[in-house]
Enzyme design. Structure first.
Site, mmCIF file in Angstrom:
data_model
loop_
_atom_site.group_PDB
_atom_site.id
_atom_site.type_symbol
_atom_site.label_atom_id
_atom_site.label_comp_id
_atom_site.label_asym_id
_atom_site.label_seq_id
_atom_site.Cartn_x
_atom_site.Cartn_y
_atom_site.Cartn_z
ATOM 1 N N ARG A 1 0.833 -1.196 0.000
ATOM 2 C CA ARG A 1 0.000 0.000 0.000
ATOM 3 C C ARG A 1 0.863 1.241 0.000
ATOM 4 O O ARG A 1 1.932 1.259 0.628
ATOM 5 C CB ARG A 1 -0.855 0.044 1.273
ATOM 6 C CG ARG A 1 -2.101 -0.761 1.164
ATOM 7 C CD ARG A 1 -2.697 -1.005 2.506
ATOM 8 N NE ARG A 1 -2.070 -2.171 3.087
ATOM 9 C CZ ARG A 1 -2.705 -3.053 3.855
ATOM 10 N NH1 ARG A 1 -3.946 -2.870 4.176
ATOM 11 N NH2 ARG A 1 -2.076 -4.104 4.318
ATOM 12 N N SER B 1 7.124 -5.486 7.033
ATOM 13 C CA SER B 1 6.615 -6.428 8.032
ATOM 14 C C SER B 1 7.312 -7.778 8.023
ATOM 15 O O SER B 1 6.711 -8.824 7.708
ATOM 16 C CB SER B 1 5.120 -6.609 7.814
ATOM 17 O OG SER B 1 4.541 -5.343 7.738
ATOM 18 N N ASP C 1 4.580 -3.799 10.855
ATOM 19 C CA ASP C 1 3.140 -3.481 10.744
ATOM 20 C C ASP C 1 2.442 -3.436 12.105
ATOM 21 O O ASP C 1 1.511 -2.659 12.324
ATOM 22 C CB ASP C 1 2.405 -4.440 9.785
ATOM 23 C CG ASP C 1 2.668 -5.909 10.043
ATOM 24 O OD1 ASP C 1 3.456 -6.225 10.954
ATOM 25 O OD2 ASP C 1 2.090 -6.751 9.322
#
Ligand code: BGC
Length: 506
Positions: free
Chosen positions: A114, A181, A234
């Site tokens: 994203r 992450s 994350d």
């Protein structure tokens, strides 16, 4: 007479023939029924065995809670002291709401990545505007080279920035929060080296390289002027967003493609860095709980085989029982064994034999199928696994297997969460680390993100139910709050908090 006798003979012959045929049919029917009964018996036995192997009575969950606490202490005492890495994040201040300005974030770590732009209005005005763009990561990039992977994300970020700024005007100094992450050994809030890949990623030349330097290099090549202000996991992004909205948020959990948790720890409890850390308050610790292991975990032969066939054998044991990458595959393995040993699915040369043919979202859909004839189960078996016409009884059995897999995972997540609460004295069992007298329970919020919790209500119910079972009345003070895009938005918030000269230390 002779003719009559012959007629009788024929008649008797026919009658005897019919009786024999009826007998054969009856025997065939009985043997079919016996076979079908045996098939069912075997299928039921396999399901019962699996259910027993996945058992998570509250006593066992409490053992998992205690093991989690022990491992947390061990991981904080020394590097390599536990399978729980308990990584330093260097995040010692969390966003508090007065941050202001426009910040970018890049969130890499699952099946999608994203890019985000977040506009913060300063005190009292919260997040003014937020733009998020999701893109699937091309499968081949996940096992390519650093240059290709970071080149790809840098080019997508550039496109996004150009589009946004062509509308809103150019920003002079752009700051980026980078959510990456995977387990990273950080040396500061904006640098760190990759320790290992998880979730199917495997880019060999990324090891031992500073992840931020790799990204910064790719951004420079793209001619994009942007400063990576923070590098975060994350879980840490999710904690930051949770804390931004609710200051009682002390921990965050991700239950998506992978699983992990982070929480706020007192600096003096981080024994392995005693004397090296200058701040005397707290710091966010990235637990990397996907790698947690204890013999109390209910492990079945299917888990053992899944691990043996995985590219990261003996690693991420907790994650392999919990996260979205694996749940569908565990269910598939159980169903395949049932297919082979009981033939209740008919032909086993189907797709059911193919690893990862059943994804976790499809498993969840079957589990949550509440139609009387379980038509979602039927259609997934037909379309995805190419097994047509499974009878209702067999569909019920499929739902049962999905339920066992999902319930175990959810209850283990609950035990993990209570483990964290116990470590920081928020489970109501010991003296509070905050100096409050016992008996005054404190409102405690855990931010939760990831498809399994957000979009799978039966899973969520199982987590909540198990927390109540373990904690009893204390559970009334524990709130699990779902965040959306927290991993990315939180990174932008952390970039803002880090660059702000009004830090609020934890
Ligand atoms: C990674 C963690 C991450 C988690 C959730 C795990 O596989 O090791 O760093 O937080 O997945 O995305």
């Amino acid at each position: 007479m002779g003719g009559g006798g012959g007629g009788r003979g024929v008649w008797f012959g026919v009658a005897a023939g019919c009786a024999a045929a009826a007998c054969v049919i009856a025997v065939a029917l009985v043997s079919r029924r016996v076979k079908s009964h045996r098939r069912w018996q075997r299928a039921a036995e396999l399901v019962a065995e699996f259910e027993e192997g996945c058992g998570t009575p509250v006593g066992r969950l409490k053992q998992v809670v205690d093991a989690m606490v022990v491992e947390m202490h061990a991981g904080l005492a020394s590097d390599g002291g536990s399978k729980l890495k308990m990584l330093l994040t260097y995040v010692d201040s969390l966003p508090h709401g007065s941050e202001k300005g426009i910040y970018y974030a890049l969130d890499l770590g699952g099946t999608n990545f994203r890019v985000l732009q977040v506009q913060l209005g300063g005190k009292g005005s919260n997040i003014l505007k937020q733009k998020v763009e999701r893109q699937p990561i091309p499968q081949e990039l996940m096992t390519s080279t650093c240059e290709k992977m970071f080149g790809f994300i840098a080019s997508k970020l550039k496109q996004f920035v150009e589009e946004e700024e062509s509308r809103e005007g150019t920003i002079e100094t752009r700051a980026l929060g980078f959510t990456f992450s995977f387990p990273v050994k950080q040396s500061s809030v904006s640098s760190g080296v990759l320790m290992k890949w998880t979730k199917g990623f495997s880019i060999e030349d990324a090891f031992d390289r500073d992840i931020v330097a790799c990204l910064q290099e790719a951004l420079t090549k793209e001619g994009l002027n942007m400063q990576v202000a923070v590098l975060v996991n994350d879980t840490v992004g999710t904690l930051a967003l949770g804390h931004y909205h609710d200051q009682d948020t002390v921990a965050a959990v991700i239950i998506g493609t992978g699983t992990n948790a982070c929480y706020v720890e007192r600096t003096d409890a981080i024994i392995k860095y005693q004397g090296l850390l200058t701040n005397y308050g707290g710091m966010v610790i990235n637990m990397e709980w996907g790698n947690f292991w204890t013999s109390h975990l209910p492990r079945t032969p299917y888990d053992v085989e899944l691990d043996e066939d995985s590219p990261n054998r003996t690693d991420q044991g907790f994650e392999k029982m919990i996260s979205g990458m694996y749940l569908g595959e565990i269910a598939r393995r159980v169903l395949f064994r049932i297919a082979v040993e009981s033939e209740v699915f008919g032909d086993v040369g189907s797709k059911l034999s193919q690893p990862f043919a059943l994804s976790t979202p499809l498993m969840a859909t079957m589990h949550e199928d509440d139609s009387a004839d379980l038509r979602e189960v039927k259609s997934i078996f037909e379309q995805t696994l190419q097994i047509p016409d499974i009878p209702l009884k067999t569909r019920r059995l499929v739902v049962k297997v999905c339920d066992i897999v999902s319930r175990r995972a959810a209850r283990l997540v609950a035990a993990g969460i209570v483990g964290i609460l116990k470590k920081i004295g928020r489970d109501g069992s010991g003296p509070s680390t905050s100096g409050r007298p016992r008996g005054q329970p404190r409102r405690t919020v855990v931010a939760v993100e990831g498809g399994l919790y957000e979009g799978y209500s039966l899973f969520r119910d199982y987590v909540d139910e198990a927390i109540v079972e373990i904690l009893g009345d204390v559970a009334q003070n524990i709130f699990l709050k779902t965040t959306v895009d927290g991993s990315g938005t939180g990174a932008a918030l952390l970039a803002a908090a880090h660059l702000s000269n009004r830090k609020s230390y934890i």
